[in-house]
Enzyme design. Structure first.
Site, short mmCIF file in Angstrom:
data_model
loop_
_atom_site.label_atom_id
_atom_site.label_comp_id
_atom_site.label_asym_id
_atom_site.label_seq_id
_atom_site.Cartn_x
_atom_site.Cartn_y
_atom_site.Cartn_z
N THR A 46 42.08 41.55 42.11
CA THR A 46 43.08 42.57 41.88
C THR A 46 42.52 43.99 42.07
O THR A 46 43.34 44.66 42.16
CB THR A 46 43.81 42.29 40.74
OG1 THR A 46 42.75 42.56 39.67
CG2 THR A 46 44.46 41.16 40.60
N GLY A 47 41.48 44.26 42.14
CA GLY A 47 40.72 45.69 42.15
C GLY A 47 40.64 45.93 43.67
O GLY A 47 40.91 45.10 44.71
N ASP B 42 31.82 37.21 41.01
CA ASP B 42 32.82 36.65 40.36
C ASP B 42 32.00 36.41 38.96
O ASP B 42 31.10 35.46 38.95
CB ASP B 42 33.19 35.36 40.99
CG ASP B 42 34.60 35.04 40.27
OD1 ASP B 42 34.42 34.96 38.98
OD2 ASP B 42 35.48 34.64 40.95
N TYR C 54 29.33 34.90 19.17
CA TYR C 54 28.28 35.19 19.66
C TYR C 54 27.65 36.28 18.73
O TYR C 54 26.46 36.41 18.48
CB TYR C 54 28.10 36.04 21.08
CG TYR C 54 27.74 34.91 22.13
CD1 TYR C 54 28.73 33.92 22.36
CD2 TYR C 54 26.83 35.16 22.80
CE1 TYR C 54 28.36 32.96 23.31
CE2 TYR C 54 26.47 34.20 23.86
CZ TYR C 54 27.25 32.77 23.97
OH TYR C 54 26.87 31.97 25.08
N TYR D 219 46.64 33.81 30.09
CA TYR D 219 46.10 35.11 29.87
C TYR D 219 46.05 35.20 28.30
O TYR D 219 45.30 35.85 27.87
CB TYR D 219 47.15 36.09 30.24
CG TYR D 219 46.56 37.59 30.23
CD1 TYR D 219 45.63 38.12 31.11
CD2 TYR D 219 47.20 38.34 29.62
CE1 TYR D 219 45.26 39.38 30.98
CE2 TYR D 219 47.05 39.89 29.34
CZ TYR D 219 45.99 40.17 29.91
OH TYR D 219 45.52 41.53 30.03
N ASN E 90 29.75 33.94 30.06
CA ASN E 90 28.62 34.29 31.07
C ASN E 90 28.27 35.78 30.59
O ASN E 90 27.06 35.98 30.67
CB ASN E 90 29.00 34.34 32.56
CG ASN E 90 28.83 33.08 33.18
OD1 ASN E 90 28.16 32.10 32.53
ND2 ASN E 90 29.81 32.75 34.13
P1 NAD Z 1 43.24 45.34 37.20
O1 NAD Z 1 43.64 43.95 37.57
O2 NAD Z 1 43.41 46.60 37.73
O3 NAD Z 1 41.49 45.19 37.11
C1 NAD Z 1 40.80 43.92 36.73
C2 NAD Z 1 39.71 43.93 37.54
O4 NAD Z 1 39.00 42.87 37.39
C3 NAD Z 1 39.92 43.97 39.11
O5 NAD Z 1 39.13 44.89 39.70
C4 NAD Z 1 39.66 42.61 39.45
O6 NAD Z 1 39.27 42.46 40.82
C5 NAD Z 1 38.49 42.17 38.63
N1 NAD Z 1 38.54 40.65 38.45
C6 NAD Z 1 39.39 39.80 37.86
N2 NAD Z 1 38.86 38.65 38.00
C7 NAD Z 1 37.60 38.73 38.31
C8 NAD Z 1 36.49 37.75 38.40
N3 NAD Z 1 36.56 36.39 37.88
N4 NAD Z 1 34.94 38.29 38.55
C9 NAD Z 1 35.03 39.56 38.94
N5 NAD Z 1 36.07 40.36 38.66
C10 NAD Z 1 37.40 40.18 38.39
O7 NAD Z 1 43.58 45.34 35.56
P2 NAD Z 1 43.57 46.53 34.55
O8 NAD Z 1 44.82 46.97 34.14
O9 NAD Z 1 42.28 47.61 35.01
O10 NAD Z 1 42.77 45.64 33.38
C11 NAD Z 1 41.57 45.83 33.08
C12 NAD Z 1 41.20 44.98 31.73
O11 NAD Z 1 42.06 45.61 30.60
C13 NAD Z 1 41.64 43.44 31.92
O12 NAD Z 1 40.81 42.77 31.24
C14 NAD Z 1 42.99 43.57 31.09
O13 NAD Z 1 43.27 42.27 30.64
C15 NAD Z 1 42.67 44.57 29.97
N6 NAD Z 1 44.08 45.21 29.76
C16 NAD Z 1 44.79 46.17 30.41
C17 NAD Z 1 46.18 46.38 29.97
C18 NAD Z 1 46.85 47.29 31.04
O14 NAD Z 1 48.06 47.52 30.51
N7 NAD Z 1 46.53 47.87 31.93
C19 NAD Z 1 46.53 45.98 28.97
C20 NAD Z 1 45.89 45.26 28.00
C21 NAD Z 1 44.56 44.65 28.52
#
Ligand code: NAD
Ligand code: UDP
Length: 327
Positions: free
Chosen positions: A36-37, A57, A158, A144, A98
């Protein structure tokens, strides 16, 4: 200090990396599978010798030596994490295992990006860290919500079993520049629709509430938490609560007054209310958000208008970046 940011090509991760590289001699390794990045979020960093991108990943182990691990890898938008729910659970469980294993081996301090979703559809408001939540373990959001709850469990196991230094940020709805316009989250969807003069899609009657935090404030909170000695979970968010209908009205009035609102069914298990109690963050970190919603939306809209014109840096080629095998 060498930092590892998983999910660093995402919305929050890329802003976090900017702050880590802003001053001093720290270096950053960004690990992301670009699910999603986007490469455009880190294109401005790719020629900085202190920055390294590894397309990887987190469900697969990796050997790398770092001092700080910021574990953000996981899709955050409901439509995105529900697309392949089993993959989302694996990212939260295997990915967190991991990265904790890596933290143990390197002696790195580990910060988990957890979420307000661990409170589910809360029966109390505001939500403080002592609230145990009201989560459906069988619904469409469970991949999620329960995934993040297990991730928190792993973090504290951990800590107790292996002595890993841990930090847990429970992040509430965060918004700002670099959100993917098509990610389906409410702020991006409403801005994209209003800019295109399309009706704003309101799920349910719009009376459900959220509290939106601007990304710069959130990232300041993450930095303060990592630097602190606080090993308890900490809510990070903006306590100003509003309904989805009020958010729609704000964006419509700013961008396209007179726009229609289109009612759609409320998704199953959509939380009715959400508002962080941030007293622990203030007490332990001296942190509270600075930017109000009107100003944050202005900055987000400005970024969306620019990115509609040109969002990509064609000179950045992720395939040429370091692969996991070379790391
Ligand atoms: P986002 O989707 O923009 O970023 C998530 C990133 O993780 C992406 O770059 C995606 O490619 C990468 N990713 C996903 N699965 C992966 C995998 N298996 N291996 C490697 N990379 C992987 O979302 P965000 O809003 O930037 O959120 C970042 C973190 O913050 C997440 O963990 C999310 O749960 C947490 N979070 C965000 C919000 C929000 O409102 N934005 C709220 C609560 C928690
Ligand atoms: N929502 C909406 N219209 C949209 C997208 C979302 O009304 O086009 C609602 C959604 O049902 C939820 C709120 O906005 O009540 C926040 O949704 P989002 O997906 O941004 O994040 P959530 O907090 O639900 O994870």
């Amino acid at each position: 200090m060498r930092h590892l940011v998983t999910g660093g090509a995402g919305f929050i991760g890329s802003h976090l990396i900017d702050t880590l590289l802003r001053d001093g001699g720290d270096s950053v390794v960004c690990l992301d599978n670009l699910q999603t990045g986007h490469q455009r979020n880190i294109a401005h960093l790719i020629r900085d010798p202190r920055f390294q991108f590894i397309r990887h990943d987190v469900r697969d182990p990796i050997a790398i030596d770092v001092d700080r691990i910021w574990h953000l890898a996981c899709p955050a938008s409901p439509p995105q994490y529900q697309k392949n729910p089993i993959a989302t659970i694996k990212t939260n469980v295997l990915g967190t295992l991991n990265m904790l294993g890596l933290a143990r081996r390197c002696g790195a301090r580990f910060l988990l990006a957890s979420t307000s979703e661990i409170y589910g559809d809360p029966l109390v408001s505001p939500q403080s860290e002592t609230y145990l939540g009201n989560v459906s373990c069988t619904g469409p959001r469970a991949c999620y919500d329960e995934g993040k709850r297990i991730a928190e469990t792993l973090v504290y196991d951990y800590q107790r079993v292996h002595g890993v230094e841990v930090r847990v940020a429970r992040i509430f709805n965060t918004y700002g520049p670099r959100m993917a316009a098509d990610d389906g989250r409410v702020v991006t969807t409403f801005i994209r629709q209003a800019l295109a003069h399309q009706p704003l899609t309101i799920y349910g009657d719009g009376s459900q509430t959220r509290s939106f935090c601007f990304v710069d404030d959130l990232v300041a909170g993450l930095n303060a938490l990592m630097q602190s000695s606080c090993e308890l979970p900490v809510n990070l968010g903006n306590p100003t609560e509003l309904t989805v209908a009020e958010l729609a009205a704000l964006i419509r009035d700013r961008l396209s007054p007179g726009l229609e609102l289109e009612q759609r069914p409320l998704p199953l298990d959509d939380p009715r209310q959400r508002r962080p109690d941030i007293s622990r963050a203030f007490r332990e970190l001296g942190w509270r958000p600075q930017l109000d919603l009107a100003e944050g939306l202005e900055r987000t809209i400005a970024a969306f208008e620019v990115s509609a014109v040109d969002a990509t840096d064609a000179s950045f080629n992720p395939l040429a970046a370091t692969t996991a095998a070379q790391a």
